[in-house]
Design an enzyme around this catalytic site. Structure first.
Site: not given
Length: 468
Positions: A239-241, A243
């Site tokens: 996910s975005k967390r 990267g």
């Protein structure tokens, strides 16, 4: 039969790394089979689908070298075909109109939960078609077989089976006449002559429904291959967390597209112990049937290592434009093109990214490199070395041939005259040229900077040193 597959992103955001891996695997398999890769933009969610997102997807694919073999197909432009297929199923008695209200559906599911049953539509409107007015607002539902099972031999996961009793009567058309995802995908795959579907394993639950639709419409079912998903280092879905950013962010961060492709292909696939692949090797060796079934972990450090290898293998001329872009990003507005080309060979052996290369090259393009790094000054600018440094400066000022061998000879003469090792003299020179005690070869730096700029910096340090 010519191999035809497709990459089908939804333009509701950027092309993230997981989708890029899917696109890469589709592309490589098409090349291996001598087939065709198509691109379908699944933009039926008109509220969330944006043209800017489409542009970013196309730019990302082009940067990775994964451009499709035919013009993109836009799903939103094919509603007439989707609706035609649904109405055909309705006319053939393979679908029906459903007028259940939201309140009725909620009550039905709540009753199922209380009875410990799996919540799903129970097909009640199948049996009351005669009571539904022709002009009543209704959705169109597919009649899913009640008995038996549906399955397929997955190219990656092996044999997969679903009991039909686990599936409900999926909606084909909403009450406003718009098609749902599974109907649109089946119609488009058929019309685009797709015979191989390679996608993430999160689509496995859609596949039995799509197979039923293919068969009900009398169309040949494609072969399916469902790839394991990417996970972060904590084992959770990427996910975005973690990267999971746009692939274009990797470009801005100084990665080469061939390095990103090389890294992504190794997430779930291997060819012996080989780690580094050219695109030509990947096109020849990759086979989606050899993918493992376990999730792969995205490792930024491994990607950086692979990127460094591809930077070292790249032609300096090709890196010049890329390095210039990175120099712009760190605030060097108008770098001398000749100097950019000149510094690359000295920086290639150490750089792991083009951003790192740009930072290392910053001193080449600066007007001045002062103030000098305090730690380097304290360690290397000793009073007893200054006379030798001044002698070197005088010798270099008399040196007209500004090339590696004559420069090295001048250094040796001064070192022998003063009884110094190279490090004692080279580190002050390095501070003069770069502002720090870390840089490529002294002679490479001198050559790249040129005679005038080098002598100016050397004289400036001599003046500073003399005032310590």
């Amino acid at each position: 039969m010519t191999f035809r597959t497709r990459f089908a992103p939804s333009p509701t955001g950027f092309l993230h790394i997981g989708s890029a891996r899917t696109a890469l695997f589709c592309y490589l398999q098409a090349r291996r089979e001598g087939g065709t890769l198509l691109l379908r933009i699944e933009d039926t969610d008109l509220e969330r689908s944006k043209q800017e997102a489409v542009d970013v997807i196309l730019e990302g694919l082009a940067w990775m070298g994964l451009s499709p073999d035919e013009p993109p197909v836009y799903q939103s432009q094919r509603h007439a075909q989707h609706r035609e297929a649904a109405l055909r199923l309705l006319a053939e008695g393979k679908a029906y109109r459903c007028v259940c209200t939201r309140e009725e559906l909620d009550a039905m599911r709540e009753e199922q939960r209380e009875k410990k049953l799996k919540p799903k539509y129970d097909g009640r409107c199948r049996h009351r078609q005669a009571d539904i007015a022709a002009d009543a607002p209704a959705v169109v539902r597919f009649i899913t077989p009640a008995d038996g099972e549906v399955g397929w031999d997955d190219l990656i996961q092996g044999t997969i089976r679903f009991k039909n009793e686990e599936l409900d009567d999926l909606i084909l058309l909403r009450s406003d006449g718009s098609p749902t995802y599974n109907l649109a995908v089946v119609v488009d795959d058929h019309d685009m002559a797709i015979n191989h579907v390679i996608r993430g394993e999160d689509h496995i639950s859609n596949t039995p429904r799509q197979i039923h639709l293919f068969r009900a419409l009398g169309w040949e079912v494609p072969q399916y291959g469902h790839m394991p998903l990417l996970h972060g280092s904590d084992g959770a879905k990427l996910s975005k967390r973690h990267g999971a950013v746009s692939v274009l962010q990797f470009r801005e961060d100084g990665y080469l597209p061939e390095a990103l492709n090389n890294y992504l292909v190794r997430l779930g696939w291997s060819h012996g112990e080989q780690e580094i692949f050219t695109m030509a090797e990947m096109e020849r060796l990759f086979d989606v049937r050899q993918l493992g079934r376990s999730a792969s972990i995205f490792d930024h450090d491994k990607l950086l290592w692979i990127n460094g290898h591809h930077i070292r293998a790249a032609e300096p001329e090709r890196l010049a434009g890329l390095l210039t872009h990175q120099l712009h990003l760190i605030g060097i507005a108008d770098p001398d093109p000749e100097l950019v080309r000149a510094v690359i060979p000295a920086l290639q052996p150490r750089a792991k990214s083009l951003r790192e290369m740009a930072e290392s090259a910053r001193f080449y393009f600066a007007e001045r490199v002062t103030p000098y790094q305090e730690k380097a000054v304290g360690k290397h600018l000793k009073a007893e070395i200054l006379p030798a440094y001044q002698a070197l400066l005088a010798a270099l000022q008399a040196q007209e041939a500004w090339r590696h061998d004559p420069l090295e000879a001048t250094f040796k003469e001064v070192m022998e005259a003063h009884g110094l090792a190279m490090g004692k003299l080279a580190q002050p020179v390095r501070i003069a040229l770069t502002g720090t005690d870390v840089s490529p070869s002294i002679f490479a730096v001198l050559e790249a900077l040129g005679r005038e700029r080098s002598l100016t910096r050397l004289a400036e340090l001599a003046d500073f040193w003399g005032r310590l």
